[in-house]
Design an enzyme around this catalytic site. Sequence first.
Site, PDB file in Angstrom:
ATOM      1  N   ALA A  15       0.826  -1.206   0.000  1.00 37.35           N
ATOM      2  CA  ALA A  15       0.000   0.000   0.000  1.00 37.35           C
ATOM      3  C   ALA A  15       0.863   1.259   0.000  1.00 37.35           C
ATOM      4  O   ALA A  15       0.589   2.212  -0.739  1.00 37.35           O
ATOM      5  CB  ALA A  15      -0.938  -0.002   1.208  1.00 37.35           C
ATOM      6  N   SER A  39       4.729  -7.447   6.309  1.00 32.60           N
ATOM      7  CA  SER A  39       3.846  -8.565   5.988  1.00 32.60           C
ATOM      8  C   SER A  39       3.695  -8.782   4.495  1.00 32.60           C
ATOM      9  O   SER A  39       3.519  -9.925   4.042  1.00 32.60           O
ATOM     10  CB  SER A  39       2.464  -8.327   6.613  1.00 32.60           C
ATOM     11  OG  SER A  39       2.545  -8.283   8.018  1.00 32.60           O
ATOM     12  N   ALA A  43       3.698 -12.550   2.112  1.00 33.35           N
ATOM     13  CA  ALA A  43       2.404 -13.057   1.650  1.00 33.35           C
ATOM     14  C   ALA A  43       2.587 -14.230   0.695  1.00 33.35           C
ATOM     15  O   ALA A  43       3.157 -14.081  -0.385  1.00 33.35           O
ATOM     16  CB  ALA A  43       1.615 -11.941   0.979  1.00 33.35           C
ATOM     17  N   GLN A  44       2.104 -15.403   1.112  1.00 35.26           N
ATOM     18  CA  GLN A  44       2.130 -16.567   0.244  1.00 35.26           C
ATOM     19  C   GLN A  44       0.907 -16.582  -0.669  1.00 35.26           C
ATOM     20  O   GLN A  44       0.991 -16.940  -1.842  1.00 35.26           O
ATOM     21  CB  GLN A  44       2.169 -17.854   1.074  1.00 35.26           C
ATOM     22  CG  GLN A  44       3.430 -18.072   1.853  1.00 35.26           C
ATOM     23  CD  GLN A  44       3.371 -19.349   2.676  1.00 35.26           C
ATOM     24  OE1 GLN A  44       2.505 -20.202   2.485  1.00 35.26           O
ATOM     25  NE2 GLN A  44       4.286 -19.479   3.616  1.00 35.26           N
ATOM     26  N   GLY A  45      -0.241 -16.221  -0.098  1.00 30.86           N
ATOM     27  CA  GLY A  45      -1.464 -16.162  -0.888  1.00 30.86           C
ATOM     28  C   GLY A  45      -1.314 -15.145  -1.987  1.00 30.86           C
ATOM     29  O   GLY A  45      -0.411 -14.307  -1.986  1.00 30.86           O
ATOM     30  N   GLY A  46      -2.191 -15.174  -2.938  1.00 30.50           N
ATOM     31  CA  GLY A  46      -2.023 -14.341  -4.111  1.00 30.50           C
ATOM     32  C   GLY A  46      -2.840 -13.070  -4.080  1.00 30.50           C
ATOM     33  O   GLY A  46      -3.187 -12.546  -3.029  1.00 30.50           O
ATOM     34  N   HIS A 227      -5.241 -16.617  11.091  1.00 28.84           N
ATOM     35  CA  HIS A 227      -5.090 -17.587  10.003  1.00 28.84           C
ATOM     36  C   HIS A 227      -5.161 -18.987  10.588  1.00 28.84           C
ATOM     37  O   HIS A 227      -4.528 -19.272  11.604  1.00 28.84           O
ATOM     38  CB  HIS A 227      -3.759 -17.379   9.275  1.00 28.84           C
ATOM     39  CG  HIS A 227      -3.725 -18.027   7.933  1.00 28.84           C
ATOM     40  ND1 HIS A 227      -3.633 -19.388   7.759  1.00 28.84           N
ATOM     41  CD2 HIS A 227      -3.815 -17.500   6.684  1.00 28.84           C
ATOM     42  CE1 HIS A 227      -3.639 -19.669   6.465  1.00 28.84           C
ATOM     43  NE2 HIS A 227      -3.758 -18.534   5.785  1.00 28.84           N
ATOM     44  N   HIS A 331      -3.154 -12.890  12.224  1.00 26.71           N
ATOM     45  CA  HIS A 331      -2.714 -12.734  10.845  1.00 26.71           C
ATOM     46  C   HIS A 331      -3.059 -11.380  10.243  1.00 26.71           C
ATOM     47  O   HIS A 331      -2.206 -10.727   9.656  1.00 26.71           O
ATOM     48  CB  HIS A 331      -3.345 -13.847   9.999  1.00 26.71           C
ATOM     49  CG  HIS A 331      -2.925 -13.843   8.562  1.00 26.71           C
ATOM     50  ND1 HIS A 331      -1.605 -13.966   8.182  1.00 26.71           N
ATOM     51  CD2 HIS A 331      -3.650 -13.741   7.410  1.00 26.71           C
ATOM     52  CE1 HIS A 331      -1.526 -13.943   6.860  1.00 26.71           C
ATOM     53  NE2 HIS A 331      -2.741 -13.782   6.362  1.00 26.71           N
ATOM     54  N   LEU A 372      -3.716  -7.747  -0.572  1.00 26.72           N
ATOM     55  CA  LEU A 372      -2.752  -7.175  -1.507  1.00 26.72           C
ATOM     56  C   LEU A 372      -3.466  -6.311  -2.544  1.00 26.72           C
ATOM     57  O   LEU A 372      -2.994  -5.231  -2.910  1.00 26.72           O
ATOM     58  CB  LEU A 372      -1.948  -8.285  -2.194  1.00 26.72           C
ATOM     59  CG  LEU A 372      -1.011  -9.099  -1.302  1.00 26.72           C
ATOM     60  CD1 LEU A 372      -0.329 -10.190  -2.110  1.00 26.72           C
ATOM     61  CD2 LEU A 372       0.024  -8.207  -0.626  1.00 26.72           C
TER      62      LEU A 372
END
Length: 518
Positions: A15, A39, A43-46, A227, A331, A372
């Site tokens: 951001a 963080s 970030a593993q998630g997309g 999470h 998380h 994200l």
Amino acid sequence: MPRAPHTVVIGSGVAGLTTALAVGSATVFTKGSLGADGSSDLAQGGIAAPIGAGDSPASHAADTVAVSAGLGEPGLAEVLTEAAADRIAWLVELGAAFDRGPSGALTLGQEAGHSARRIIHADGDATGTELMRTLRGAVRARDDIAVVEHATAIDLIRDQDGVVGVLAADAAGNRMPLLADATVIATGGIGRLYSRTTNPAPVTGDGIAMAARAGATLIDLEFVQFHPTALAAGDDPMPLLTEALRGEGATLVDDQGARFMPAVHPDAELAPRDVVARAIWDQLVAGHAVYLDATSLGGGLPDRFPTVFGLARVHGLDPRRDLLPVSPAAHYFMGGIDVDDSGRTSLPGLWTVGEASSSGLHGANRLASNSLLEGLVFGGRAAAAIAASGPRPLGDRLVVPRGATHASLEPWEDLANVRRLMWEKVGIVRHAAGLGTASKAIDALSGGAERTVSGRNATLVAMLIARTALARTESRGGHHRSDHPAPNPAMASRRRVTHHHQGEETLDLTSEAIRWAS
């Protein structure tokens, strides 16, 4: 000659860097190295984007609102999802390398709460790393963006009309009062205030604390997302086992090897995060161990999820054969500084973007992989609003909250006690007695905490979270009360609070150290 407007951005996650790139003429302050210690990088998630065949921004927006436990703002969800395709195209133009199939089209994954496959990844489960590599490079290439690394933002500077900059300290501890036409808080969430967290060390709610002391309105502080699947291997922070694993077929099992999620929710392992986290917590409280079984994903795991595979191997586990021990962990923060759809706060001159902000987009529960995207979309919107606002005249008297000029930059030695209290009393399942105990204990620690920047921030934010959680006598989204286990329709609204800091200090306007950030 008129002075060019200038912006100070505090924080260098997705951001903050998106805002700096869009607004130009900016100085970026960051606690650690640029774009590498927060963080976003982990970030593993997309990034969720409704670009697949048969998908639509309207469907993505509906999913966002559906998981928000009744508090999500439909209009903001539409703003987010309608801008997603453009933001992805912008990243690709900057050089982001996302995963693609044989045809060259972006590969789209599935995650909980999404009605379609719409999650864009990079290197399987290293999306944050690739995103920050891209944004970091773009910022470094810009002559109109200055970067100050390993710096500490201490407090916001105000005049009689609003916020006019930040009192900071460089790596050597030298105080740097910098003035700006716009000050942007992009410091991330509060996860490090919990002893079990996926968040790195810098994520302690500093920006939220600074805004609170300056008098900004805060909102929804009780809503913390845990999470469900952090690797329970003794690390701090706890390594994240991305939700995409469950999206591709990994299951949760108890110490007897039996699945338990199908009996909890129709979507089983793909139920909303708060549901899955509480289900795992219930198993742990009952004395059972819980594991993520990804063995069905087979030999493709190292290529499809290299980050998870590497983390497991460090701990002597092979997810192709072994069950992975898991626990919920703090998380994401749905609460934060109250902002409008362009990041404006209640204080003129102050904007907030990313996880430190709370616009109502996520409501009481965030949809996976929207964070994200939020930084990309609303960072750009904040930059546009800042550019439209132009330069601000400076008042005759500049002030900071009392204690700002002499608080120590040394780490606060009692942070571990706050983290333990937050996990045990203000965690996944809460009740009045525990919340009251936490409030009193944190209050007792706060007196000694005032001598350090980190201590005064941690105790203030932790106290506000505990008190707002005590005040919301219902269960909703990321806030669950065992003594009030059902939602209360009368409380189906967002809750604002304002902190009243005691006293202020005047900054010397004649000091050579006080200068325009540009």
